[in-house]
Motif scaffolding. Structure first.
Motif, short mmCIF file in Angstrom:
data_model
loop_
_atom_site.label_atom_id
_atom_site.label_comp_id
_atom_site.label_asym_id
_atom_site.label_seq_id
_atom_site.Cartn_x
_atom_site.Cartn_y
_atom_site.Cartn_z
N MET A 1 0.99 -1.29 -0.08
CA MET A 1 -0.10 -0.13 -0.14
C MET A 1 1.05 1.30 0.14
SD MET A 1 -3.52 -0.07 -0.08
CE MET A 1 -4.42 -1.52 0.21
N ASN A 2 0.28 2.30 -0.81
CA ASN A 2 0.92 3.52 -0.54
C ASN A 2 0.25 4.58 -0.20
OD1 ASN A 2 3.55 2.69 -2.31
ND2 ASN A 2 1.88 2.44 -4.10
N ASP A 48 -4.83 5.25 1.74
CA ASP A 48 -3.80 4.50 1.14
C ASP A 48 -4.40 3.78 -0.12
OD1 ASP A 48 -1.97 4.76 3.28
OD2 ASP A 48 -3.48 3.44 4.69
N SER A 49 -3.63 3.33 -0.98
CA SER A 49 -3.96 2.91 -2.25
C SER A 49 -2.92 1.97 -2.71
CB SER A 49 -4.27 3.90 -3.48
OG SER A 49 -4.48 3.57 -4.53
N THR A 50 -3.36 1.09 -3.51
CA THR A 50 -2.18 0.33 -4.25
C THR A 50 -1.65 0.90 -5.34
OG1 THR A 50 -4.02 -0.93 -5.62
CG2 THR A 50 -3.36 -1.98 -3.61
N ARG A 52 0.60 3.20 -7.72
CA ARG A 52 1.68 3.77 -7.82
C ARG A 52 2.13 5.04 -8.19
NH1 ARG A 52 5.16 -0.52 -5.98
NH2 ARG A 52 4.48 -2.54 -6.02
#
Length: 179
Positions: A1-2, A48-50, A52
């Motif tokens: 997660m970013n 948060d998100s996957t 990039r």
């Protein structure tokens, strides 16, 4: 997660583009974004998100809001490191004692050919500014509301920008750290 920080432009300002933060949070969660947290009504969100990269994610968020609320907001997505770098690069550390006088205009891109002469002409005697590739720092001790420099900075920089005062920037940094 970013982790991402979304800085929305022009929502809930002057009775236009009304979007309650509870609805914005719900919209973002419907996009599978996680740990969505908002700060004040002007569109500051940490999540948060996957994802990039920022551009496709920002477009997806804007498109969803347009479909659900009838307007397409502009937003900048920045990473926590970018926020920390902006804070560390603040050329006016003495101004943090009056956080509403210190503004960070986050830039969508580095200004290729800023009109420095026009920026200087718009600057009042009490104001100071500094330009980096990602932030236009403005110290406006007499307030941003009357500042010709603040009102025209984006035009003179030649890039899209969204402003946050130091108090908001500091709160967003805390939100990222607390996650």
């Amino acid at each position: 997660m970013n982790t991402w920080i979304a800085l929305f432009r022009g929502i809930n300002v002057g009775g236009n583009n009304i979007l309650p933060m509870a609805k914005l949070k719900s919209d973002l969660e419907s996009l599978q974004l996680k740990n969505v947290r908002t700060y004040i009504q002007s569109g500051n969100v940490v999540f948060d998100s996957t994802a990039r990269t920022a551009a496709p994610l920002a477009a997806k968020i804007a498109r969803t809001i347009e479909q659900r609320h009838g307007f397409r907001p502009q937003l900048l997505l920045i990473k926590p490191d970018e926020l920390r770098q902006a804070i560390a690069s603040n050329p006016f550390p003495e101004a943090i004692s009056d956080p509403k006088s210190l503004h960070f205009l986050f830039l969508a891109a580095p200004p290729a050919a800023p009109d420095i002469k026009s920026l200087e002409n718009a600057e009042s005697t009490s104001e100071r500014y500094q330009i980096t590739d990602s932030v236009f720092f403005l110290h406006a001790p007499d307030g941003i509301g009357r500042s010709k420099l603040a009102a025209n900075a984006e035009k003179h920089l030649g890039v899209v920008a969204t402003a946050r005062n130091y108090r908001t920037v500091e709160k967003l940094s805390t939100m990222v750290s607390d996650a």
